[in-house]
Scaffold this motif. Sequence first.
Motif, PDB file in Angstrom:
ATOM      1  N   GLY A  65       0.818  -1.195   0.000  1.00 30.23           N
ATOM      2  CA  GLY A  65       0.000   0.000   0.000  1.00 30.23           C
ATOM      3  C   GLY A  65       0.857   1.253   0.000  1.00 30.23           C
ATOM      4  N   ASP A  66       0.259   2.375   0.330  1.00 33.66           N
ATOM      5  CA  ASP A  66       0.949   3.664   0.367  1.00 33.66           C
ATOM      6  C   ASP A  66       1.669   3.808   1.708  1.00 33.66           C
ATOM      7  OD1 ASP A  66       1.829   6.236   0.020  1.00 33.66           O
ATOM      8  OD2 ASP A  66      -0.145   7.171   0.250  1.00 33.66           O
ATOM      9  N   ARG A  98      -3.657  -3.255   8.471  1.00 32.46           N
ATOM     10  CA  ARG A  98      -2.623  -2.374   7.922  1.00 32.46           C
ATOM     11  C   ARG A  98      -1.317  -2.652   8.661  1.00 32.46           C
ATOM     12  NH1 ARG A  98      -0.560   3.022   8.412  1.00 32.46           N
ATOM     13  NH2 ARG A  98      -0.319   4.029   6.367  1.00 32.46           N
ATOM     14  N   ASP A 148      -6.130   2.002   0.868  1.00 34.54           N
ATOM     15  CA  ASP A 148      -5.470   3.274   1.190  1.00 34.54           C
ATOM     16  C   ASP A 148      -6.492   4.410   1.260  1.00 34.54           C
ATOM     17  OD1 ASP A 148      -2.931   2.134   1.298  1.00 34.54           O
ATOM     18  OD2 ASP A 148      -2.439   2.639  -0.780  1.00 34.54           O
TER      19      ASP A 148
END
Length: 398
Positions: free
Chosen positions: A6-7, A20, A376
């Motif tokens: 992901g970011d 996450r 995200d």
Amino acid sequence: MRVIKGDGCYWAVGSHSVARLPSTAVDADGALVEEASELLLSSGIDRNRDTGIYHVTVLITTKCNLACSYCFQNTEIPPAGTKGIPVRIAGTTLDDTRIGDILSFVQRQMRQYAAQELDVMLFGGEPTLHMDLCLRLLTGARRLGPVTASMISNGTLFTVADMRRLEEAGLRSVQVTFDGDAGTHDRSRITIGGHGTFDRIMRNLQAVSDHTEIAWQLRVNLTAESIDGADALIDRVSARLDPVKCAFSFALVNDPGLGYADAMAHSPALARRVGALYEHAVDAGFVVPVPSTAACMACGEVGGRSGAVVNANGTLYSCWESAGRDGMEVGTVTEGYLSEELVVSRWVACEYNARQRTDPEAERAYRDTLDALVLDSLYRRGRLGAAAAHRAAGMKTA
């Protein structure tokens, strides 16, 4: 469980939830480090499905009042440039005898697998061609235990009175499809007589929303033609429906093997474009589906342990996409499943036909990129928990 980049983080996507992760949770080869893996597994992120629920998809009828050229129930499509009606799987419609047979079969399955609750999907063809049969099926199902019901419909035949009765019988969510914004939709999602359906669907959704608590899953079919109008569709729908009641999902239309020519190939650029559509939908207040690795309740387990797909004539299939096709039968509701050898040889899963014509690596990369963008976006906006709760409440995302 899948791990995707992901970011500034990694995302662990399981069958039950998502997490996450910091970059330190993944090694140089992209694998979870041991400590992170143990923590995730102990959290139940990938726990098995609740075996207390049995799922059944019932094709109320295989007949439809629309003539969409890309439908996976077509067996032939008209030549390009013509306005002919696609040839479809054989027409059959449920009746009271079959309803009784189906409910008896479901009761036996629930007893065999110790299921206390029932999840019913009303499917077709177009199920609302026979609202009375939908109602009788759901009313009868309630004698087997607590029922949660959903429906996949084209939305052209809804009436407030019918939908209120179905809601009282257990209907909680309905998936309705748009083929892009109004102009594109009306060239693609047409009646057998060749007429557009956009305005009729929108009027029906508004009327039913004003008088019920039914949740809508608005599925947008994306083709090379329809994708450019998808942003305008989000704005148009948000001006007419309460976004809190609606989930938006975007699905690529694939060629089911009949020569449908407007499909788009998986690519990183396409993933980013679709990711931007999800971001737009989130900003407009709509719920969007949280990625998951959970298997389909109908076709995810060979042999019908978690669920079944039943054609209107009482024939069993592994998947709604194979229902009604010769040589794909896996049993009947009166006789049960065929031999294990035959069932295994005929068992297919969602999108089985389209996947024969796609690049698996490109599709996997597309899905990873898109899912990371969606997660995200939800995380940045503080919407991840709300979206996950919506999924847990039973909205379909396929």
